[in-house]
Design an enzyme around this catalytic site. Structure first.
Site, mmCIF file in Angstrom:
data_model
loop_
_atom_site.group_PDB
_atom_site.id
_atom_site.type_symbol
_atom_site.label_atom_id
_atom_site.label_comp_id
_atom_site.label_asym_id
_atom_site.label_seq_id
_atom_site.Cartn_x
_atom_site.Cartn_y
_atom_site.Cartn_z
ATOM 1 N N LYS A 37 18.386 5.486 50.339
ATOM 2 C CA LYS A 37 17.816 6.675 50.353
ATOM 3 C C LYS A 37 17.553 7.143 51.908
ATOM 4 C CE LYS A 37 13.131 4.454 49.838
ATOM 5 N NZ LYS A 37 12.448 3.848 48.827
ATOM 6 N N ARG A 134 1.900 5.696 41.687
ATOM 7 C CA ARG A 134 2.729 6.757 42.086
ATOM 8 C C ARG A 134 3.556 7.270 40.833
ATOM 9 N NH1 ARG A 134 6.777 5.439 46.943
ATOM 10 N NH2 ARG A 134 8.292 4.244 45.216
ATOM 11 N N HIS A 164 7.217 -1.224 40.668
ATOM 12 C CA HIS A 164 7.478 -1.257 42.228
ATOM 13 C C HIS A 164 6.094 -1.884 42.766
ATOM 14 C CE1 HIS A 164 9.014 -0.199 46.216
ATOM 15 N NE2 HIS A 164 7.974 0.746 46.589
ATOM 16 N N ARG A 220 15.807 -5.014 44.785
ATOM 17 C CA ARG A 220 15.933 -3.420 45.299
ATOM 18 C C ARG A 220 15.831 -3.646 46.956
ATOM 19 N NH1 ARG A 220 12.439 -2.298 41.272
ATOM 20 N NH2 ARG A 220 11.001 -1.624 42.866
ATOM 21 N N TYR A 265 5.167 19.006 80.471
ATOM 22 C CA TYR A 265 4.128 19.918 79.872
ATOM 23 C C TYR A 265 2.721 19.564 80.071
ATOM 24 C CZ TYR A 265 7.643 22.690 77.369
ATOM 25 O OH TYR A 265 8.814 23.361 77.188
ATOM 26 N N CYS A 312 9.233 16.438 75.313
ATOM 27 C CA CYS A 312 9.452 17.456 75.137
ATOM 28 C C CYS A 312 10.420 17.468 73.854
ATOM 29 C CB CYS A 312 10.312 18.304 76.173
ATOM 30 S SG CYS A 312 9.404 18.021 77.787
ATOM 31 N N ASP A 314 13.513 18.574 73.436
ATOM 32 C CA ASP A 314 14.832 18.005 73.606
ATOM 33 C C ASP A 314 15.048 17.261 74.710
ATOM 34 O OD1 ASP A 314 15.495 20.198 71.554
ATOM 35 O OD2 ASP A 314 14.765 21.522 73.285
HETATM 36 C C1 LIG Z 1 12.216 2.435 48.812
HETATM 37 C C2 LIG Z 1 12.261 1.623 47.600
HETATM 38 C C3 LIG Z 1 12.645 0.278 47.528
HETATM 39 C C4 LIG Z 1 12.920 -0.427 48.750
HETATM 40 O O1 LIG Z 1 11.942 -0.721 49.685
HETATM 41 P P1 LIG Z 1 12.018 -1.479 50.962
HETATM 42 O O2 LIG Z 1 10.501 -1.928 51.250
HETATM 43 O O3 LIG Z 1 12.482 -0.676 52.125
HETATM 44 O O4 LIG Z 1 12.787 -2.839 50.510
HETATM 45 C C5 LIG Z 1 12.542 -0.247 46.447
HETATM 46 N N1 LIG Z 1 12.187 0.183 45.347
HETATM 47 C C6 LIG Z 1 11.894 1.429 45.224
HETATM 48 C C7 LIG Z 1 11.380 2.204 44.031
HETATM 49 C C8 LIG Z 1 11.814 2.229 46.315
HETATM 50 O O5 LIG Z 1 11.194 3.621 46.237
#
Ligand SMILES: *Cc1c(COP(=O)(O)O)cnc(C)c1O
Length: 379
Positions: A37, A134, A164, A220, A265, A312, A314
């Site tokens: 992602k 969440r 999660h 994941r 700045y 800055c 850029d």
């Molecule tokens: C982003 C995400 C992960 C990965 O998490 P990390 O801490 O980067 O390994 C796994 N599962 C879900 C649902 C996520 O949103």
């Protein structure tokens, strides 16, 4: 093709190395979902996805349907799951491309069922909330109801059931243990109801580093794919990681200034002595955060040079002693290793009061990502 000499090199060999590091410690039946992602945590989703799949990841996870569509349109055929919410009215677009979506409410399950019927194909993962707060079903009876509704539609496959972890990167494991217990109760309820248990997945990087007994069908892996441990509490000696991203620029201007010279700045910095000031073509619009004004360092000639004055939009100035013979065009490392010195995303995160995840994903669209392959020379 780009003209401004500010770019990121992404070492695809490091990505492969990190996937293999997890592969070696996980049971063979546990699959690795590479989480790509936010454009592969700022590294470039497509090149990361390809490298991860090459090294043994079998699935991809993204946050949004748009990200999933980009990967499909680029020709990736691996199973793809949208981890974040997808609006019911868009689920058919997902199924049209064999993209699985995450569901956790009745309306979206109904929309998914209709879309699957029309398309003849549909896949969802049910999400339960075990403590993250969440998204996800919070109640066991509600999970059973959603699952039964999904099962009424033969074209709709319930591929997974997942949750999660909210605290897997923190010192105390007890919150994670509670979340896992809660996850088990959801699963037990499905078993009691005589429903087939879908593929289960729970662990993110921190979980996979610390709680491998709960790996179930998939893990994941996000941040650790890119070579970072999620925190000091989530490290594992048997999973050696290698950061994949190096952020570079070239010196745009060199000037020698006397003591007391204001820089940038607000004239918030004045040279305390005679210094050589380098101007770098990178700024906060590139994700080189303004929070690093007068605090951070970059690497010049294999040594640390302090950022002086405000960053800055850029451009950014750094100071070196007069006897460093730095020339315009010389390569500077903003994040990564140069010689024996290293500035990693964890160090920058500490300066900014954030986490490596944010440092990496802040790197802007204006900065080209260039794949390199340390095992094969320039890719
Ligand atoms: C982003 C995400 C992960 C990965 O998490 P990390 O801490 O980067 O390994 C796994 N599962 C879900 C649902 C996520 O949103």
């Amino acid at each position: 093709m780009f003209f401004r000499p500010t770019w990121c090199e992404v070492d695809v060999a490091a990505i492969r190395h990190n996937v293999r590091a997890f592969r070696r410690v996980l049971s063979p039946e546990v699959e690795i979902m590479a989480v790509v992602k936010a454009d592969g945590y700022g590294h470039g989703a497509l090149l990361v996805a390809r490298a991860a799949l090459e090294a043994g990841a079998t699935r991809l996870g993204v946050a949004t349907l748009d990200e999933a569509v980009q990967l499909r349109d680029a020709g990736l055929t691996a199973p793809l799951l949208v981890l974040g919410p997808t609006e019911g009215r868009h689920v058919e677009e997902a199924f049209a491309r064999e993209i699985a979506v995450t569901v956790f409410d009745a309306d979206t399950v109904a929309a998914a069922a209709r879309a699957a019927e029309r398309r003849g194909w549909g896949a969802v993962h049910l999400k339960v909330d075990t403590g993250m707060g969440r998204v996800g079903v919070r109640d066991e009876a509600e999970l059973v109801a959603l699952y039964r509704r999904a099962l009424e539609t033969p074209a709709l496959r319930v591929e997974g059931l997942y949750s999660h972890l909210a605290c897997a990167d923190e010192a105390d494991p007890s919150f994670s243990v509670d979340q896992h217990d809660r996850f088990r109760r959801f699963v037990a309820r499905l078993e009691q109801e005589g429903l087939p248990v879908p593929s289960l997945h729970l662990l993110n990087s921190a979980g996979a580093l610390r709680f491998r007994a709960w790996a179930y069908r998939f893990v994941r892996i996000g941040i650790s794919l890119y070579g970072y441990y999620p925190s000091d509490h989530a490290r594992a000696a048997d999973v050696p990681l290698r950061p994949a991203l190096t952020w570079k620029t070239r010196v745009a201007f060199v000037k020698d200034v006397p003591p007391g010279t204001p820089i940038s700045y607000g004239a918030a910095y004045r040279t305390p002595e005679a210094l050589r000031i380098l101007t770098l073509p990178v700024g906060y619009a590139d994700g080189f955060s303004r929070l690093r004004s007068n605090r951070g360092h970059v690497l010049v000639r294999g040594r640390r040079a302090p950022i002086v004055g405000r960053v800055c939009m850029d451009q950014t100035m750094v100071a070196v002693p007069r006897d460093w013979d730095v020339r315009v065009g010389e390569e500077v490392v903003l994040l990564g290793t140069q010689g024996t010195e290293r500035i990693d995303a964890d160090e920058i995160a500490r300066e900014m009061g954030t986490i490596s995840y944010e440092v990496l994903t802040l790197i802007g669209k204006r900065v080209p990502r260039v794949p390199v392959d340390a095992e094969a020379g320039q890719a």
